[in-house]
Design a protein around this motif. Structure first.
Motif, short mmCIF file in Angstrom:
data_model
loop_
_atom_site.label_atom_id
_atom_site.label_comp_id
_atom_site.label_asym_id
_atom_site.label_seq_id
_atom_site.Cartn_x
_atom_site.Cartn_y
_atom_site.Cartn_z
N LEU A 12 0.86 -1.18 0.00
CA LEU A 12 0.00 0.00 0.00
C LEU A 12 0.90 1.23 0.00
N LEU A 14 0.81 4.95 0.44
CA LEU A 14 0.01 6.10 0.87
C LEU A 14 0.68 7.38 0.36
N ARG A 36 -1.03 -1.03 -4.33
CA ARG A 36 -2.29 -0.29 -4.21
C ARG A 36 -1.96 1.16 -3.86
N GLY A 38 -2.72 4.44 -2.23
CA GLY A 38 -3.60 4.91 -1.17
C GLY A 38 -3.67 6.42 -1.19
N GLY A 42 -7.55 7.12 -4.96
CA GLY A 42 -7.18 5.72 -5.19
C GLY A 42 -8.41 4.83 -5.28
N GLU A 43 -8.16 3.56 -5.57
CA GLU A 43 -9.25 2.58 -5.68
C GLU A 43 -8.92 1.37 -4.81
N PHE A 46 -8.65 6.20 -0.14
CA PHE A 46 -8.10 6.24 1.21
C PHE A 46 -8.03 7.69 1.65
N THR A 53 -12.18 4.39 5.66
CA THR A 53 -11.50 4.04 4.40
C THR A 53 -10.22 3.23 4.65
N TRP A 54 -9.80 3.11 5.91
CA TRP A 54 -8.49 2.50 6.16
C TRP A 54 -8.51 0.98 5.97
N ALA A 57 -8.42 -0.34 2.41
CA ALA A 57 -7.11 -0.10 1.79
C ALA A 57 -6.06 -1.08 2.31
#
Ligand SMILES: NC(=O)c1ccc[n+]([C@@H]2O[C@H](COP(=O)([O-])OP(=O)(O)OC[C@H]3O[C@@H](n4cnc5c(N)ncnc54)[C@H](OP(=O)(O)O)[C@@H]3O)[C@@H](O)[C@H]2O)c1
Length: 279
Positions: A12, A14, A36, A38, A42-43, A46, A53-54, A57
């Motif tokens: 992830l 961020l 991903r 974040g 994002g999808e 986040f 939303t955490w 993600a």
């Protein structure tokens, strides 16, 4: 890269659309690793301000690159980062790489909550990014020919976001970086006047540095629509980091990567060639 990197799950990233995260995500994707992004775009989305939303993600995530927004040194940042790091640990994340800032008291607290969260950590404590001149709040000044900034004649070891991304990716994918604090700077101290002169040379036209007061700079930001929740903490942060405390070189890039950091002149040349500074 270690053999079991591919078994570590998704990484992830961020701040994965920002100056460092975009580069980290690009490198990991280039290595064929699942990533991903974040961020609010994002999808799945986040948002640091929306804890709901955490968890989505963090699903199937083995490692996290954590570039906090707006700044790891802002008031309250360490509380949010600490809460997120605890959730990451619960979700089974095994490795966390935090982007931090040099000379910032608040960022030190953000580092501490990551050190304490129970997940293997690496901290990348960075100097002032070169890319602030091309991808952030100084780019319009360069385009307009005058970079007004409250740095007086202080020297700064500008660090290239490409080097930060290389260090972060090494820490996310390689061995031997757990528990390491990499204080990353460029190879040379430059004043802001000196940095702007390098940019002017690279673009081949006049660009000047105008030292202004912190009050003038803050008023200009507010005039461009920046809200007081941002301008207040940002001014406080600039007052700290531009008082000379960061006017020294560190060896984080060499320690992490075994090579020297990229020089500001090289950054300026490569960036000028992209056309981003064209007036
Ligand atoms: N600039 C410097 O010189 C410097 C020096 C040392 C350390 N740092 C550290 O660098 C960090 C920032 O990293 P960066 O410069 O690579 O990023 P950046 O270019 O400032 O980009 C911000 C990133 O965060 C995302 N974002 C913004 N608001 C968000 C929110 N509410 N929730 C979730 N994501 C959000 C943005 O994507 P979306 O808009 O899609 O959400 C974007 O991906 C800060 O913590 C700062 O302490 C900066």
């Amino acid at each position: 890269m270690t053999q079991n990197t591919r078994e570590r799950g998704t990484t992830l990233v961020l701040g994965g659309t920002g100056k460092t995260g975009r580069r980290v995500a690009g490198r990991l994707t280039g290595l064929g690793l699942p990533v991903r992004v974040g961020s609010r775009s994002g999808e799945p989305p986040f948002d640091w301000q929306d804890e709901a939303t955490w968890a989505p993600a963090l699903e199937d995530v083995g490692a996290v690159y954590l570039a906090y927004a707006p700044d790891a040194g802002f008031p309250g940042a360490s509380d949010t980062i600490g809460a997120f790091a605890a959730r990451a640990a619960e979700a089974g994340v095994r490795r966390l790489v935090l982007l931090s800032g040099r000379g910032e008291e608040g960022a030190r607290r953000s580092e501490q909550v990551v050190r304490d969260c129970g997940v293997e950590w690496t901290i990348v404590r960075a100097a002032f990014f070169s890319q602030n001149f091309s991808e952030d709040f100084l780019v319009e000044g360069v385009r307009g020919g005058v970079v007004a900034f409250p740095a007086g004649g202080v020297a700064e070891p500008f660090v290239d976001a490409e080097d930060i991304a290389d260090v972060a990716v090494a820490a996310l994918t390689g061995d031997g970086h757990a528990g390491e604090l990499y204080e990353v700077t460029g190879p040379r101290l430059l004043t802001f006047a000196g940095a702007v002169a390098e940019i002017a040379r690279a673009v081949g036209r006049e660009v000047g540095y105008l030292p202004v007061s912190l009050e003038e700079f803050t008023a200009a930001m507010a005039g461009q629509g920046a809200p007081p929740e941002f301008t207040g903490p940002f001014s406080d942060l600039l007052a700290d980091i531009l008082d000379g405390r960061n006017a020294s070189l560190c060896d984080g890039v060499r320690r992490a990567l075994g090579r020297e950091p990229r020089d500001f002149a090289e950054y300026a040349r490569a960036t000028a060639a992209t056309g981003v500074w064209d007036a």
